[in-house]
Design an enzyme around this catalytic site. Structure first.
Site, mmCIF file in Angstrom:
data_model
loop_
_atom_site.group_PDB
_atom_site.id
_atom_site.type_symbol
_atom_site.label_atom_id
_atom_site.label_comp_id
_atom_site.label_asym_id
_atom_site.label_seq_id
_atom_site.Cartn_x
_atom_site.Cartn_y
_atom_site.Cartn_z
ATOM 1 N N GLY A 20 0.742 -1.034 -0.113
ATOM 2 C CA GLY A 20 0.382 -0.373 0.340
ATOM 3 C C GLY A 20 0.528 1.363 -0.139
ATOM 4 O O GLY A 20 1.961 1.163 0.202
ATOM 5 N N LEU A 21 0.254 2.420 -0.082
ATOM 6 C CA LEU A 21 0.837 3.645 -0.258
ATOM 7 C C LEU A 21 1.959 3.545 1.469
ATOM 8 O O LEU A 21 1.486 2.924 2.426
ATOM 9 C CB LEU A 21 -0.021 4.632 -0.481
ATOM 10 C CG LEU A 21 -0.333 4.804 -1.614
ATOM 11 C CD1 LEU A 21 -1.925 5.818 -1.040
ATOM 12 C CD2 LEU A 21 0.311 5.151 -3.076
ATOM 13 N N SER A 22 2.253 5.173 0.829
ATOM 14 C CA SER A 22 3.633 5.364 2.317
ATOM 15 C C SER A 22 2.474 6.159 3.480
ATOM 16 O O SER A 22 1.567 6.632 2.985
ATOM 17 C CB SER A 22 4.564 6.085 2.009
ATOM 18 O OG SER A 22 4.810 6.723 3.731
ATOM 19 N N GLY A 23 2.258 5.477 4.259
ATOM 20 C CA GLY A 23 0.807 6.401 5.734
ATOM 21 C C GLY A 23 -0.399 5.343 5.437
ATOM 22 O O GLY A 23 -0.324 5.654 5.959
ATOM 23 N N GLY A 25 -0.224 2.580 6.255
ATOM 24 C CA GLY A 25 -0.397 1.842 7.880
ATOM 25 C C GLY A 25 -0.396 0.101 7.910
ATOM 26 O O GLY A 25 0.023 -0.203 9.347
ATOM 27 N N LYS A 26 1.028 0.219 6.780
ATOM 28 C CA LYS A 26 1.368 -1.288 6.571
ATOM 29 C C LYS A 26 2.430 -1.581 8.104
ATOM 30 O O LYS A 26 2.198 -2.561 8.048
ATOM 31 C CB LYS A 26 1.996 -1.506 5.264
ATOM 32 C CG LYS A 26 1.349 -1.234 4.424
ATOM 33 C CD LYS A 26 2.175 -1.010 2.998
ATOM 34 C CE LYS A 26 3.501 -0.017 3.296
ATOM 35 N NZ LYS A 26 3.460 1.790 2.953
ATOM 36 N N SER A 94 6.117 -1.928 -2.236
ATOM 37 C CA SER A 94 5.757 -2.515 -4.054
ATOM 38 C C SER A 94 5.081 -2.121 -4.474
ATOM 39 O O SER A 94 4.015 -2.942 -4.523
ATOM 40 C CB SER A 94 5.768 -4.162 -3.368
ATOM 41 O OG SER A 94 5.570 -4.133 -2.316
#
Length: 188
Positions: A20-23, A25-26, A94
């Protein structure tokens, strides 16, 4: 609590790939998921994109080729651990679908989880100020701003982190892993 019989089910290993995008919640979800799995005495490791790049791929930049190579390297490490009974949680942007699909086809128990949060939400959560720097032109090729993020077309699970709590997202992941017989039934 888990019993001995349940524990025997959880030794096949797997790669829990949070994209997922930066920020989005990964890393937060990965940390909470890992704590729950460790409390159940399961073998687990986190490979966090922000942390692992510095020691696994220190010479790489952020071109598509370099990003793909970094993802391949992380995938290789995750696969080695997974084949040896470890649940590997990978928290990595990714951004490119093709390389994620390649990993899904060539690794052991690859589970793609899309950590979905709108770009606006990710920008508000950005404590490092990276989105603002990218919008100002100070960071080139920043995923979601000047470089694409290709949303998974058929992820195994989607966590909507703008609408779900961390516990709800982790609970969804635990339920899926249990249904796949990778772990015993656990609570977040």
């Amino acid at each position: 609590m888990t019993d001995e019989k349940s524990m025997n089910r959880a030794i096949s290993g797997g790669i829990i790939w949070l994209t997922g995008l930066s920020g989005s919640g990964k890393s937060t979800i990965a940390t909470h998921l890992c704590k729950t799995l460790i409390q159940a005495n399961l073998k687990v490791e986190i490979l966090d994109g922000d942390q692992i790049r510095s020691w696994l791929s220190p010479g790489l930049g952020f071109s598509k080729a370099d990003r793909d190579l970094n993802v391949q390297r992380v995938g290789m490490v995750a696969n080695l651990l997974s084949r040896n009974g470890v649940l590997v949680i990978v928290a990595m942007i990714s951004p490119y679908r093709e390389i994620r699909n390649q990993l899904k086809a060539t690794t052991h128990n690859f589970i793609e989880i899309f950590i979905n949060a709108p770009l606006e939400v990710c920008e508000v959560r950005d404590i490092k100020g990276l989105y603002a720097q990218a919008r100002a032109g100070n960071i080139q090729g920043f995923t979601g701003v000047s470089d694409p993020y290709e949303i998974p077309l058929e992820p195994d699970l989607i966590c909507h982190t703008a609408d779900e709590t961390i516990a709800e997202s982790v609970s969804k992941i635990l339920q899926m892993l249990s249904k796949m017989n990778l772990i015993p039934s656990l609570q977040a």
